[in-house]
Design an enzyme around this catalytic site. Structure first.
Site, PDB file in Angstrom:
ATOM      1  N   HIS A 146      -2.485   0.979 -19.818  1.00  0.00           N
ATOM      2  CA  HIS A 146      -2.344  -0.473 -19.944  1.00  0.00           C
ATOM      3  C   HIS A 146      -2.603  -0.961 -21.363  1.00  0.00           C
ATOM      4  CE1 HIS A 146      -2.323  -4.694 -18.953  1.00  0.00           C
ATOM      5  NE2 HIS A 146      -3.479  -4.823 -19.585  1.00  0.00           N
TER       6      HIS A 146
ATOM      7  N   HIS B  16       1.193 -10.731 -14.360  1.00  0.00           N
ATOM      8  CA  HIS B  16       0.275 -11.876 -14.318  1.00  0.00           C
ATOM      9  C   HIS B  16       0.675 -12.923 -13.277  1.00  0.00           C
ATOM     10  CE1 HIS B  16      -2.737 -10.983 -17.249  1.00  0.00           C
ATOM     11  NE2 HIS B  16      -1.843 -10.669 -18.170  1.00  0.00           N
TER      12      HIS B  16
ATOM     13  N   ASP C 195      -2.300  -5.397 -14.835  1.00  0.00           N
ATOM     14  CA  ASP C 195      -2.294  -6.856 -14.955  1.00  0.00           C
ATOM     15  C   ASP C 195      -1.265  -7.481 -14.014  1.00  0.00           C
ATOM     16  OD1 ASP C 195      -4.304  -6.644 -16.763  1.00  0.00           O
ATOM     17  OD2 ASP C 195      -3.339  -7.785 -18.347  1.00  0.00           O
TER      18      ASP C 195
ATOM     19  N   ASP D 267       2.844  -6.232 -17.968  1.00  0.00           N
ATOM     20  CA  ASP D 267       2.080  -7.298 -17.321  1.00  0.00           C
ATOM     21  C   ASP D 267       3.000  -8.245 -16.558  1.00  0.00           C
ATOM     22  OD1 ASP D 267       0.644  -6.125 -19.453  1.00  0.00           O
ATOM     23  OD2 ASP D 267      -0.725  -7.820 -19.516  1.00  0.00           O
TER      24      ASP D 267
ATOM     25  N   ARG E  78     -10.239  -9.308 -29.687  1.00  0.00           N
ATOM     26  CA  ARG E  78     -10.393  -9.505 -28.246  1.00  0.00           C
ATOM     27  C   ARG E  78     -11.856  -9.450 -27.810  1.00  0.00           C
ATOM     28  NH1 ARG E  78      -5.776  -9.073 -24.940  1.00  0.00           N
ATOM     29  NH2 ARG E  78      -3.958  -8.129 -25.913  1.00  0.00           N
TER      30      ARG E  78
ATOM     31  N   ASN F 277      -6.645  -4.456 -17.455  1.00  0.00           N
ATOM     32  CA  ASN F 277      -7.949  -5.080 -17.677  1.00  0.00           C
ATOM     33  C   ASN F 277      -8.184  -6.283 -16.779  1.00  0.00           C
ATOM     34  OD1 ASN F 277      -5.941  -6.495 -19.342  1.00  0.00           O
ATOM     35  ND2 ASN F 277      -7.653  -7.643 -20.170  1.00  0.00           N
ATOM     36  N   HIS F 278      -7.144  -6.802 -16.129  1.00  0.00           N
ATOM     37  CA  HIS F 278      -7.322  -7.916 -15.194  1.00  0.00           C
ATOM     38  C   HIS F 278      -7.462  -7.449 -13.751  1.00  0.00           C
ATOM     39  CE1 HIS F 278      -6.939 -11.716 -17.472  1.00  0.00           C
ATOM     40  NE2 HIS F 278      -6.407 -10.917 -18.379  1.00  0.00           N
TER      41      HIS F 278
ATOM     42  N   ASP G 255     -26.618 -33.226   0.790  1.00  0.00           N
ATOM     43  CA  ASP G 255     -26.985 -32.024   1.551  1.00  0.00           C
ATOM     44  C   ASP G 255     -27.542 -30.916   0.670  1.00  0.00           C
ATOM     45  OD1 ASP G 255     -24.732 -31.267   0.205  1.00  0.00           O
ATOM     46  OD2 ASP G 255     -23.662 -30.469   1.950  1.00  0.00           O
TER      47      ASP G 255
ATOM     48  N   HIS H 207      -0.318  -5.074 -22.151  1.00  0.00           N
ATOM     49  CA  HIS H 207      -1.544  -5.752 -22.599  1.00  0.00           C
ATOM     50  C   HIS H 207      -1.329  -6.858 -23.624  1.00  0.00           C
ATOM     51  CE1 HIS H 207      -5.806  -6.173 -22.832  1.00  0.00           C
ATOM     52  NE2 HIS H 207      -5.961  -5.627 -24.028  1.00  0.00           N
TER      53      HIS H 207
ATOM     54  N   ASP I 151      -3.901 -12.738 -11.911  1.00  0.00           N
ATOM     55  CA  ASP I 151      -4.534 -13.697 -12.830  1.00  0.00           C
ATOM     56  C   ASP I 151      -3.498 -14.501 -13.601  1.00  0.00           C
ATOM     57  OD1 ASP I 151      -7.221 -13.467 -12.275  1.00  0.00           O
ATOM     58  OD2 ASP I 151      -7.577 -11.885 -13.723  1.00  0.00           O
ATOM     59  N   ARG I 152      -3.876 -15.732 -13.873  1.00  0.00           N
ATOM     60  CA  ARG I 152      -3.124 -16.684 -14.697  1.00  0.00           C
ATOM     61  C   ARG I 152      -1.900 -17.253 -13.996  1.00  0.00           C
ATOM     62  NH1 ARG I 152      -4.383 -13.323 -19.930  1.00  0.00           N
ATOM     63  NH2 ARG I 152      -6.036 -14.593 -20.812  1.00  0.00           N
TER      64      ARG I 152
END
Length: 703
Positions: free
Chosen positions: A300, A189, A216, A187, A371, A248-249, A622, A398, A219-220
């Site tokens: 992964h 990330h 992965d 990962d 998880r 998974n990301h 608006d 992971h 993300d993050r």
């Protein structure tokens, strides 16, 4: 006589060398005790970070399962169904579909880079196709100087990568017959500094230096776009030497919650919808596994008892735009339809297990309740699956590991995690593994990226203290959002409302409400005050700080607390409504999102309260709401209404910040140099790294 004479014998005085040895033994004993205490603090801190992270993933999957159950309750053709079902239904946001020429043409029309002009003042890197290694080096150099790739070039690159990926099978088959080596990375990330560290230590991808990047990528982290760009560019230049696995990301729904979509919107603004669409598309084409020399399987997450590589190779992987959602119901009036649905469920389960599973030391294969997705597989499952396919070893990622790697199952499972400082500065090392020779011997390299941190400027003790302060900050934010529930639980043990309960009752209440498995007895002195009799003064947990929302001061604290507690789920719902990625939704959509959350969480929100919040957010009248601003307007304030300065580490939203070490408390105070000099940046939250799980200030969008 004898006794008298023995009493007069003087004690032999120690020599200088004996004194030195004794002193050394005492110092060694003290040092071992000191380091043991540091290690205990570090493990406790690690446990806090990991539990909160997995708790967030559980909530994400529970929310998505809730959406699935909602879909099953409504007819897709019913025009009076809630708007969320239209936004989430396969007609508007397909999770499973087959690729056709018409859909390829439609995708190209929606994301055609030829329709985008390059501004005359653009001074970033330029790409020309066919891409070369020199251009990849130019990209790396440009990103080091904070330059941004133009969206036209980004789309061109993603289209080229998609063309190659569409021709690949679900399983990459890598060989070391030429290079005699291959490197596997875990990962990343969105941590560009770690990718640079890997390339610095191990060299850039080439014919003689192949890589497997095990999912992965995004993300993050603050530079997910740059990390993905470099990896896809390297893949286009070296399609037979760079292997990309899906994580998974690499999932559109995960990207909604964990920051990648927000990063793309921030960096590409008017063309963000095109870039997001292409990333969503290309992620679904990533292979699911890599087999190296028919000896090592790289996935992964992990495996399960149902994993079958032959069957996996036949799956249409592109139909899983989001792995979180199982196949939708088909027409069950025929046996063929029922068989088709069962087959799709089995395929989906295999993909879910590959991307979400974790190993465990005990035998068996059980659902991964920690998880919320995938499974826990034991050494017997590892042995069975590897032996069945004549493989020697499984390499997976992971999971963040303190040392960046970990062997399990008698050395047949290796976890590699390449994002250093993942939870906070000093929390963990990053690592990659190089498989060398005909026997593919593992050579692991560890590192800690220090390019954007002050890691080398502080001692190890200070590093542990700042890491501990950051973990406690995350924990405080969690129980501040649960204040009402905690007070109710405390008062069950305090029938006379004295404000005092025993330590055992306090720990029991914290375990039941907060649902985080941490050593509460050890953390008690840092969380709550006690009286001279050892009784816990539970109200002291909340007397200094509370949650406030900038646009809803007229609402009750309980209402603000409930919205703050579930704002990550709210953001996922908001982004489903926001089909054009503008960051705005209608007032009706905002109210429906709150109503959906009320149904999902059993919150007690009155319709009038929701309507009042919606009206207060519509600043210019608006009828539209900037939901990013709503989510970022939560604050943790003290009794005087001022933002509480809580220990944090450098923000990971890409903004520059300064850093000051508070040596007397061993905490790091991070002050943002933005439009508000007192605007504190937040660290990466275990639920969302950029802003979403943060209660401290993030630079707000000017309206």
């Amino acid at each position: 006589m004898g006794c008298a004479s023995s009493n007069t014998v003087s004690r032999k005085e120690m020599t200088k060398s004996e004194k030195a040895i004794k002193a050394a033994i005492l110092i060694q004993k003290w040092y071992r005790l000191y380091t043991a205490r540091l290690e205990a603090r570090r493990r406790c801190t690690w446990n806090i970070f990991q539990n909160i992270e997995y708790y967030g993933e559980q909530n994400q999957l529970k929310l998505y399962n809730f959406f699935n159950s909602m879909l099953s309750e409504f007819d897709g053709k019913d025009t009076i169904q809630p708007k969320i079902l239209h936004a989430f239904s396969p007609t508007h946001h397909p999770t499973i579909y087959d690729t056709t020429a018409e859909e390829d043409d439609e995708l190209h029309e929606l994301t055609n880079p030829d329709t985008i002009a390059i501004e005359p003042n653009y001074n970033g890197p330029h790409l020309f196709f066919p891409l070369t290694s020199i251009q990849v080096k130019g990209l790396i150099k440009a990103f080091k100087t904070k330059q941004q790739l133009h969206v036209k070039y980004l789309l061109m690159l993603l289209h080229e990568a998609r063309k190659i990926l569409k021709k690949r099978g679900n399983i990459n088959y890598a060989t070391t017959s030429i290079s005699k080596q291959i490197t596997v990375c875990g990962d990343l990330h969105g941590k560009l500094d770690d990718l640079y560290m890997i390339f610095h230590k191990n060299g850039l991808p080439s014919v003689d230096n192949p890589y497997v990047f095990n999912g992965d990528f995004v993300d993050r982290g603050p530079t997910s776009v740059e990390v993905a760009t470099i990896l896809f560019a390297s893949f286009v230049v070296y399609p037979n030497e760079v292997y990309l696995n899906r994580g998974n990301h690499e999932d559109h729904i995960m990207n909604m919650r964990y920051g990648f979509i927000k990063e793309v919107m921030r960096k590409y603004k008017h063309h963000a919808d095109k870039a997001i669409k292409m990333f969503e598309e290309i992620f679904s084409w990533l292979p699911l596994a890599t087999v190296i020399d028919d000896k090592v399987l790289v996935v992964h997450g992990g495996i399960s008892e149902q994993v079958n590589l032959e069957a996996l190779d036949q799956i249409d992987r592109h139909k899983f735009l989001s792995v979180l959602r199982p196949p939708g119901p088909t027409d069950l009036h025929s046996v063929d339809s029922m068989t088709l649905e069962l087959k799709e469920l089995e395929e989906w389960k295999q993909v879910l297990d590959l991307l979400w599973s974790d190993p465990r030391p005990l035998p068996g294969c059980l659902p991964n309740t920690f998880r919320g997705g995938g499974c826990y597989f034991g050494p017997d499952t590892t042995r069975s699956v590897l032996d069945k396919h004549n493989l020697q070893m499984l390499i997976r990622s992971h999971e963040c590991k303190i040392e960046g790697f970990e062997y399990m199952h008698n050395g047949r499972v290796l976890t590699i995690f390449s994002a250093s400082n993942y939870y906070d500065i000093g929390s963990n090392k990053g690592a990659y593994v190089k498989l060398v020779g005909d026997s593919l011997q593992c050579h692991i390299s560890q590192y800690v990226s220090t390019a954007s941190t002050g890691l080398r400027k502080i001692t190890f003790t200070q590093r542990i203290s700042s890491l501990e302060a950051s973990a406690l900050h995350d924990l405080r934010e969690k129980f501040l959002a649960l204040r009402s529930d905690l007070m109710e639980q405390f008062q069950k043990h305090d029938m006379k409302l004295t404000g005092r309960i025993s330590m055992c009752d306090w720990c029991s209440a914290m375990e039941e409400v907060v649902e985080v498995d941490v050593p509460w007895r050890m953390l008690k002195p840092k969380m709550v005050k006690s009286d001279q009799d050892g009784m816990v003064l539970y109200k002291s947990m909340f007397e200094e700080v509370y949650v406030q929302h900038r646009y809803s001061n007229h609402n009750s604290p309980t209402l603000t607390e409930m919205l703050y507690r579930h704002k990550d789920s709210l953001e996922t719902i908001f982004r489903m409504f926001d089909r054009d990625n503008s960051g705005f939704i209608s007032m009706e959509e905002f109210e429906e999102a709150c109503n959906i959350l009320t149904r999902h969480t059993s919150m007690q929100l009155q319709p009038q309260h929701i309507a009042d919040i919606a009206k207060s957010l519509d600043l210019n009248g608006d009828g539209k709401i900037d939901f990013n601003e709503f989510l970022e307007a939560f604050r943790i304030v003290d009794a005087h209404g001022k933002e509480k300065n809580m220990a944090r580490r450098p923000s990971l939203n890409g903004d520059e910040i300064s850093e000051e070490l508070l040596s007397d408390q061993d905490e790091i105070s991070l002050i943002s140099k933005t439009d508000s000099q007192m605007n504190l940046r937040v660290s990466r939250k275990t639920d969302s790294q950029i802003t979403l799980n943060s209660a401290m200030g993030i630079k707000r969008l000017s309206r």
